[in-house]
Motif scaffolding. Sequence first.
Motif, short mmCIF file in Angstrom:
data_model
loop_
_atom_site.label_atom_id
_atom_site.label_comp_id
_atom_site.label_asym_id
_atom_site.label_seq_id
_atom_site.Cartn_x
_atom_site.Cartn_y
_atom_site.Cartn_z
N ILE A 196 48.73 73.47 -10.12
CA ILE A 196 48.29 73.44 -8.72
C ILE A 196 48.91 72.25 -7.99
O ILE A 196 49.39 72.38 -6.85
CB ILE A 196 46.76 73.39 -8.64
CG1 ILE A 196 46.16 74.70 -9.15
CG2 ILE A 196 46.29 73.11 -7.21
CD1 ILE A 196 44.65 74.69 -9.28
N VAL A 197 48.90 71.08 -8.64
CA VAL A 197 49.52 69.89 -8.03
C VAL A 197 50.99 70.15 -7.75
O VAL A 197 51.50 69.84 -6.66
CB VAL A 197 49.36 68.66 -8.96
CG1 VAL A 197 50.22 67.50 -8.45
CG2 VAL A 197 47.91 68.23 -9.03
N GLY A 198 51.70 70.71 -8.72
CA GLY A 198 53.11 71.01 -8.52
C GLY A 198 53.35 71.98 -7.39
O GLY A 198 54.29 71.84 -6.61
N ALA A 199 52.48 72.99 -7.28
CA ALA A 199 52.62 73.97 -6.21
C ALA A 199 52.39 73.33 -4.84
O ALA A 199 53.10 73.64 -3.87
CB ALA A 199 51.62 75.12 -6.42
N VAL A 200 51.41 72.43 -4.75
CA VAL A 200 51.15 71.72 -3.49
C VAL A 200 52.35 70.86 -3.10
O VAL A 200 52.78 70.84 -1.94
CB VAL A 200 49.88 70.85 -3.62
CG1 VAL A 200 49.73 69.93 -2.40
CG2 VAL A 200 48.65 71.74 -3.75
N ILE A 201 52.91 70.16 -4.10
CA ILE A 201 54.10 69.34 -3.83
C ILE A 201 55.24 70.21 -3.33
O ILE A 201 55.92 69.87 -2.34
CB ILE A 201 54.52 68.58 -5.10
CG1 ILE A 201 53.47 67.53 -5.47
CG2 ILE A 201 55.87 67.90 -4.89
CD1 ILE A 201 53.71 66.86 -6.80
N GLY A 202 55.46 71.32 -4.00
CA GLY A 202 56.53 72.23 -3.57
C GLY A 202 56.30 72.80 -2.20
O GLY A 202 57.24 72.92 -1.40
N ARG A 203 55.05 73.13 -1.91
CA ARG A 203 54.72 73.70 -0.60
C ARG A 203 55.07 72.75 0.53
O ARG A 203 55.69 73.13 1.52
CB ARG A 203 53.23 74.05 -0.58
CG ARG A 203 52.66 74.40 0.80
CD ARG A 203 53.20 75.73 1.30
NE ARG A 203 52.60 76.08 2.56
CZ ARG A 203 52.98 75.63 3.75
NH1 ARG A 203 53.99 74.77 3.82
NH2 ARG A 203 52.38 76.01 4.85
N TYR A 204 54.67 71.48 0.40
CA TYR A 204 54.89 70.52 1.48
C TYR A 204 56.29 69.93 1.47
O TYR A 204 56.75 69.42 2.48
CB TYR A 204 53.85 69.41 1.42
CG TYR A 204 52.51 69.84 1.96
CD1 TYR A 204 52.29 69.94 3.33
CD2 TYR A 204 51.48 70.20 1.10
CE1 TYR A 204 51.08 70.37 3.82
CE2 TYR A 204 50.25 70.62 1.58
CZ TYR A 204 50.06 70.71 2.96
OH TYR A 204 48.85 71.14 3.44
N ALA A 205 56.97 69.99 0.32
CA ALA A 205 58.34 69.48 0.24
C ALA A 205 59.37 70.55 0.58
O ALA A 205 60.56 70.26 0.67
CB ALA A 205 58.62 68.92 -1.15
N THR A 212 58.51 73.29 -8.92
CA THR A 212 57.73 72.04 -8.93
C THR A 212 56.48 72.18 -9.79
O THR A 212 56.06 71.21 -10.43
CB THR A 212 57.34 71.65 -7.49
OG1 THR A 212 56.69 72.75 -6.85
CG2 THR A 212 58.58 71.26 -6.69
N SER A 213 55.89 73.37 -9.82
CA SER A 213 54.72 73.59 -10.66
C SER A 213 55.09 73.51 -12.13
O SER A 213 54.41 72.86 -12.93
CB SER A 213 54.10 74.95 -10.34
OG SER A 213 52.94 75.18 -11.11
N ALA A 214 56.21 74.16 -12.49
CA ALA A 214 56.67 74.13 -13.88
C ALA A 214 57.03 72.71 -14.30
O ALA A 214 56.79 72.30 -15.45
CB ALA A 214 57.87 75.06 -14.05
N ARG A 215 57.59 71.94 -13.39
CA ARG A 215 57.94 70.56 -13.70
C ARG A 215 56.71 69.74 -14.04
O ARG A 215 56.69 68.98 -15.03
CB ARG A 215 58.66 69.92 -12.51
CG ARG A 215 59.08 68.47 -12.74
CD ARG A 215 59.65 67.87 -11.46
NE ARG A 215 58.64 67.80 -10.40
CZ ARG A 215 58.89 67.43 -9.16
NH1 ARG A 215 60.13 67.12 -8.80
NH2 ARG A 215 57.93 67.39 -8.26
N LEU A 220 53.18 67.22 -18.32
CA LEU A 220 51.90 67.11 -19.01
C LEU A 220 52.03 67.53 -20.47
O LEU A 220 51.52 66.85 -21.37
CB LEU A 220 50.85 67.97 -18.30
CG LEU A 220 49.48 67.96 -18.98
CD1 LEU A 220 48.38 67.65 -17.98
CD2 LEU A 220 49.19 69.29 -19.66
N LEU A 221 52.71 68.64 -20.73
CA LEU A 221 52.84 69.14 -22.10
C LEU A 221 53.67 68.18 -22.96
O LEU A 221 53.38 67.99 -24.14
CB LEU A 221 53.48 70.53 -22.10
CG LEU A 221 52.60 71.65 -21.52
CD1 LEU A 221 53.36 72.96 -21.53
CD2 LEU A 221 51.29 71.77 -22.30
N LEU A 222 54.68 67.57 -22.37
CA LEU A 222 55.49 66.61 -23.12
C LEU A 222 54.66 65.40 -23.52
O LEU A 222 54.68 64.97 -24.68
CB LEU A 222 56.69 66.17 -22.28
CG LEU A 222 57.59 65.09 -22.90
CD1 LEU A 222 58.21 65.61 -24.19
CD2 LEU A 222 58.68 64.68 -21.91
N ALA A 223 53.93 64.85 -22.55
CA ALA A 223 53.09 63.68 -22.84
C ALA A 223 52.02 64.02 -23.86
O ALA A 223 51.74 63.23 -24.78
CB ALA A 223 52.44 63.18 -21.54
#
Length: 238
Positions: A196-205, A212-215, A220-223
């Motif tokens: 959701i955070v990634g989608a919001v970033i992509g939406r406004y950017a 951006t959501s996959a990123r 998160l999965l890497l960490a």
Amino acid sequence: MSEMRSESRDHPGHIALGGGSARAGVFGFSDGLVSNVSLIIGFASSGVGTSVVRLAGLAAAVAGAVSMATGEWVSISAQNDLVRRELKLELRELVHNTEAETAELAQIYESHGMSRAQAVAGAADVMRNPENAVFVHAREEFGLDPSKLPKPLFIGLLSLVSFLAGALLPVIPWFFGGGDAARLISIAIGIVASGIVGAVIGRYAGRPMFVTSARQVGILLLATSVTYVIGRLVGVTV
């Protein structure tokens, strides 16, 4: 995201980039989420009990939120102090080197596409009031708008709240259970929230929301994978 929306009413199609509230909110939530999912999975994979994982998650959420809030407050306060110092120096230059500063402003206006005559006239008009001229020089020379400096206390509190919101989400399952079920639910919560955070970033950017959501999910999965491996290797023997 209210700051973004308020700007778009004045300039349709544009969003507000000043003030720092959008950055603080998104970064705080994302940082809290990623750091605490990682910590919880690291603790859980080490073999400690449910109560230990829960306590670690809560402690990390509070400590991280306080640290981020104070860090934002200190850094923005220092930045604002530096800006005010530069404004004082610039005002001194405007008063004591009026001719040179007027010529400098005229050159800037020319670089923006004004004719020489228009640039000279505009610069002379601005320089009639040094108190107002210093704001114009700050915008033109340094890219700063002194009337829209970020508010340290507000940004600090926003960072605290957003970090807590992100950090507490993955702790929720550990209040109702433990083991593999709680661990998987924490990861699932992290994946959904990061998406959701990634989608919001992509939406406004203006970028593809899937990318951006996959990123964000990938980060998160890497960490989480790293802390899981560390938890399994170290265990509870330390």
